[in-house]
Write a protein that holds these residues in place. Sequence first.
Motif, PDB file in Angstrom:
ATOM      1  N   PHE A  82       0.864  -1.188   0.000  1.00  0.00           N
ATOM      2  CA  PHE A  82       0.000   0.000   0.000  1.00  0.00           C
ATOM      3  C   PHE A  82       0.895   1.231   0.000  1.00  0.00           C
ATOM      4  CE2 PHE A  82      -3.067   3.146   1.182  1.00  0.00           C
ATOM      5  CZ  PHE A  82      -4.286   2.664   0.704  1.00  0.00           C
ATOM      6  N   VAL A  83       0.596   2.148  -0.922  1.00  0.00           N
ATOM      7  CA  VAL A  83       1.335   3.406  -0.996  1.00  0.00           C
ATOM      8  C   VAL A  83       0.339   4.559  -0.983  1.00  0.00           C
ATOM      9  CG1 VAL A  83       3.277   2.381  -2.232  1.00  0.00           C
ATOM     10  CG2 VAL A  83       1.400   3.398  -3.538  1.00  0.00           C
ATOM     11  N   LYS A  84       0.752   5.678  -0.389  1.00  0.00           N
ATOM     12  CA  LYS A  84      -0.142   6.832  -0.251  1.00  0.00           C
ATOM     13  C   LYS A  84       0.658   8.115  -0.453  1.00  0.00           C
ATOM     14  CE  LYS A  84      -4.155   8.690   0.916  1.00  0.00           C
ATOM     15  NZ  LYS A  84      -5.369   8.471   0.090  1.00  0.00           N
ATOM     16  N   VAL A  85       0.161   8.997  -1.332  1.00  0.00           N
ATOM     17  CA  VAL A  85       0.796  10.288  -1.579  1.00  0.00           C
ATOM     18  C   VAL A  85       0.114  11.354  -0.731  1.00  0.00           C
ATOM     19  CG1 VAL A  85       1.237  12.077  -3.320  1.00  0.00           C
ATOM     20  CG2 VAL A  85       1.489   9.661  -3.917  1.00  0.00           C
ATOM     21  N   SER A  86       0.900  12.226  -0.112  1.00  0.00           N
ATOM     22  CA  SER A  86       0.345  13.306   0.704  1.00  0.00           C
ATOM     23  C   SER A  86      -0.446  14.282  -0.159  1.00  0.00           C
ATOM     24  CB  SER A  86       1.459  14.053   1.438  1.00  0.00           C
ATOM     25  OG  SER A  86       2.384  14.596   0.506  1.00  0.00           O
ATOM     26  N   GLN A  87      -1.354  15.011   0.473  1.00  0.00           N
ATOM     27  CA  GLN A  87      -2.225  15.934  -0.259  1.00  0.00           C
ATOM     28  C   GLN A  87      -1.440  17.003  -1.000  1.00  0.00           C
ATOM     29  OE1 GLN A  87      -2.625  14.887   2.923  1.00  0.00           O
ATOM     30  NE2 GLN A  87      -4.767  15.021   3.609  1.00  0.00           N
ATOM     31  N   ASP A  88      -0.299  17.411  -0.461  1.00  0.00           N
ATOM     32  CA  ASP A  88       0.499  18.447  -1.119  1.00  0.00           C
ATOM     33  C   ASP A  88       1.431  17.883  -2.191  1.00  0.00           C
ATOM     34  OD1 ASP A  88       2.515  17.225   0.361  1.00  0.00           O
ATOM     35  OD2 ASP A  88       2.720  18.878   1.785  1.00  0.00           O
ATOM     36  N   GLY A  89       1.418  16.559  -2.384  1.00  0.00           N
ATOM     37  CA  GLY A  89       2.224  15.940  -3.430  1.00  0.00           C
ATOM     38  C   GLY A  89       3.706  15.865  -3.144  1.00  0.00           C
ATOM     39  N   LYS A  90       4.124  16.221  -1.935  1.00  0.00           N
ATOM     40  CA  LYS A  90       5.553  16.271  -1.628  1.00  0.00           C
ATOM     41  C   LYS A  90       6.113  14.963  -1.107  1.00  0.00           C
ATOM     42  CE  LYS A  90       5.572  21.226  -0.554  1.00  0.00           C
ATOM     43  NZ  LYS A  90       5.847  22.248   0.493  1.00  0.00           N
ATOM     44  N   ASN A  91       5.246  14.085  -0.594  1.00  0.00           N
ATOM     45  CA  ASN A  91       5.732  12.863   0.046  1.00  0.00           C
ATOM     46  C   ASN A  91       4.906  11.653  -0.363  1.00  0.00           C
ATOM     47  OD1 ASN A  91       6.050  15.164   2.455  1.00  0.00           O
ATOM     48  ND2 ASN A  91       7.846  13.883   2.116  1.00  0.00           N
ATOM     49  N   LEU A  92       5.572  10.514  -0.340  1.00  0.00           N
ATOM     50  CA  LEU A  92       4.907   9.232  -0.509  1.00  0.00           C
ATOM     51  C   LEU A  92       5.225   8.387   0.708  1.00  0.00           C
ATOM     52  CD1 LEU A  92       4.383   6.966  -3.507  1.00  0.00           C
ATOM     53  CD2 LEU A  92       5.636   6.014  -1.566  1.00  0.00           C
ATOM     54  N   TYR A  93       4.206   7.678   1.205  1.00  0.00           N
ATOM     55  CA  TYR A  93       4.366   6.768   2.336  1.00  0.00           C
ATOM     56  C   TYR A  93       4.013   5.364   1.869  1.00  0.00           C
ATOM     57  CZ  TYR A  93       4.572  11.201   4.693  1.00  0.00           C
ATOM     58  OH  TYR A  93       4.942  12.473   5.043  1.00  0.00           O
ATOM     59  N   ALA A  94       4.785   4.389   2.316  1.00  0.00           N
ATOM     60  CA  ALA A  94       4.586   3.008   1.886  1.00  0.00           C
ATOM     61  C   ALA A  94       4.758   2.068   3.060  1.00  0.00           C
ATOM     62  CB  ALA A  94       5.591   2.645   0.789  1.00  0.00           C
ATOM     63  N   VAL A  95       3.847   1.102   3.169  1.00  0.00           N
ATOM     64  CA  VAL A  95       4.057   0.041   4.151  1.00  0.00           C
ATOM     65  C   VAL A  95       4.965  -1.007   3.537  1.00  0.00           C
ATOM     66  CG1 VAL A  95       1.833   0.384   5.280  1.00  0.00           C
ATOM     67  CG2 VAL A  95       2.015  -1.294   3.439  1.00  0.00           C
ATOM     68  N   SER A  96       5.737  -1.641   4.379  1.00  0.00           N
ATOM     69  CA  SER A  96       6.445  -2.859   4.013  1.00  0.00           C
ATOM     70  C   SER A  96       5.704  -3.975   4.728  1.00  0.00           C
ATOM     71  CB  SER A  96       7.909  -2.793   4.452  1.00  0.00           C
ATOM     72  OG  SER A  96       8.571  -3.999   4.147  1.00  0.00           O
ATOM     73  N   GLU A  97       4.887  -4.693   3.956  1.00  0.00           N
ATOM     74  CA  GLU A  97       3.984  -5.677   4.563  1.00  0.00           C
ATOM     75  C   GLU A  97       4.735  -6.949   4.908  1.00  0.00           C
ATOM     76  OE1 GLU A  97       0.218  -8.436   3.443  1.00  0.00           O
ATOM     77  OE2 GLU A  97       0.191  -6.429   2.544  1.00  0.00           O
ATOM     78  N   THR A  98       5.404  -6.895   6.046  1.00  0.00           N
ATOM     79  CA  THR A  98       6.077  -8.066   6.587  1.00  0.00           C
ATOM     80  C   THR A  98       5.444  -8.377   7.934  1.00  0.00           C
ATOM     81  OG1 THR A  98       7.768  -6.664   7.584  1.00  0.00           O
ATOM     82  CG2 THR A  98       8.248  -7.573   5.411  1.00  0.00           C
ATOM     83  N   GLY A  99       5.776  -9.545   8.464  1.00  0.00           N
ATOM     84  CA  GLY A  99       5.211  -9.940   9.740  1.00  0.00           C
ATOM     85  C   GLY A  99       4.535 -11.290   9.670  1.00  0.00           C
ATOM     86  N   SER A 100       4.505 -11.878   8.480  1.00  0.00           N
ATOM     87  CA  SER A 100       3.934 -13.220   8.348  1.00  0.00           C
ATOM     88  C   SER A 100       4.942 -14.286   8.765  1.00  0.00           C
ATOM     89  CB  SER A 100       3.488 -13.460   6.906  1.00  0.00           C
ATOM     90  OG  SER A 100       4.581 -13.333   6.026  1.00  0.00           O
ATOM     91  N   ARG A 101       6.196 -13.885   8.915  1.00  0.00           N
ATOM     92  CA  ARG A 101       7.242 -14.826   9.335  1.00  0.00           C
ATOM     93  C   ARG A 101       7.633 -14.541  10.778  1.00  0.00           C
ATOM     94  NH1 ARG A 101      10.934 -14.764   3.759  1.00  0.00           N
ATOM     95  NH2 ARG A 101       9.152 -14.876   2.357  1.00  0.00           N
ATOM     96  N   GLU A 102       8.085 -15.557  11.465  1.00  0.00           N
ATOM     97  CA  GLU A 102       8.370 -15.449  12.901  1.00  0.00           C
ATOM     98  C   GLU A 102       9.359 -14.323  13.195  1.00  0.00           C
ATOM     99  OE1 GLU A 102       9.897 -18.271  16.622  1.00  0.00           O
ATOM    100  OE2 GLU A 102       9.693 -19.086  14.597  1.00  0.00           O
ATOM    101  N   GLY A 103       8.989 -13.479  14.155  1.00  0.00           N
ATOM    102  CA  GLY A 103       9.874 -12.417  14.595  1.00  0.00           C
ATOM    103  C   GLY A 103       9.774 -11.133  13.805  1.00  0.00           C
ATOM    104  N   GLU A 104       9.017 -11.133  12.707  1.00  0.00           N
ATOM    105  CA  GLU A 104       8.923  -9.940  11.876  1.00  0.00           C
ATOM    106  C   GLU A 104       7.813  -8.997  12.344  1.00  0.00           C
ATOM    107  OE1 GLU A 104      10.429 -11.025   7.390  1.00  0.00           O
ATOM    108  OE2 GLU A 104       8.297 -11.166   7.846  1.00  0.00           O
TER     109      GLU A 104
END
Length: 383
Positions: A82-104
Amino acid sequence: MKKILTGSLLISLVLISCKNKAEEETTTEMLDDMKTVFIGTYTRMEGHVEGKAEGIYSLYQEPKSGSLRYGELVARITNPSFVKVSQDGKNLYAVSETGSREGEVGQIFAYSINEHYQLKELNKLSTKSGAPCQIAIDQSGNYVFVANYMGGVVMMYSREKDGSLKEHKQIQLENPEESHAHSVTVDEENEHIYIADLGNDKIWIFDFDANTGEINPNEQAFVELEKGAGPRHFTFSEDQDYAYSINELNSTITAFRRNDTGGLEVIQNISTLPEEFKGDNSAADIHLHPNGNFLYGSNRGDNSICAFKVGEEGKLSKIGVYPTHGKTPRNFAIAPEGNFLYAANQDSGGISIFKIDKDTGELRQELTNFEAKTPVCIEFVED
């Protein structure tokens, strides 16, 4: 932002374009008229997907024809689902979808966007739980939220002046072993936050003070859906008087009436599927058309986009269900002008392109699916 391409980027675009016989020669002038699109992907083998991509990609959309052209790989990151651009267009935020493996545990990455629509990493932070799956930004642009599929954890971050993130608050939902927070939605007034909890079959409702960053349970606290519905994503009508949840597990959309204090009342449940469908399906994403008259959802299994007319009292009537000719359409996006809909076919690869009739809401797939590896999120940068 005006698109000013470096020589290396232009060469890259032309080389890739030459490999795709269906595309015409790419020129700087053509790209100046195009809109930039960022694509989130899966990059590794997970229990539910065989990731084949390398990270976040940029594409270009031609607004009149709806066609897409390759840009470049702009960030190497694990499972930016999932990626999301800020309303002002200056930034992009992205999740790193990890956590399905032990310890993540998962992470959220903050990037700046330069004049060439390339990304520069600013910082990354833990999401405090596994499988982060959605990002929301409040209307002021000062706070960023992440829903974690595991553990009933929703994280809230403050957005610094340069767009980097700082941990602000952790929201812990009830019954964490069963809870699956799938999305956070902030209303237009910036006064209420709604969390779709797939595991608990609830939409949690919070009051929000954007001046202080305080979040407290609403007087209603939550609205409960049918058992086994699995609310996944949530959106509002154009006037904010009604809201809609697409429910993954029973393939329905629930319509709500919203009161003056932010509470919700269920007014309708309607199937996302064609009447003749008999197989397994899980509904995924939901978006309102920019004109406010139509609502769309995606089906994984039937592999289709469902379209609905929004009535005066907020209730939905089905327009049609349209095959994507791809497998597992997950996230989709409607172009800012409202002329085209793009669906990311996670398992078959490729992006389906539909022409939208803005008078009737009907879809017509005119263009061949655009090639892309395990795409799962489509995000337009609005000028």
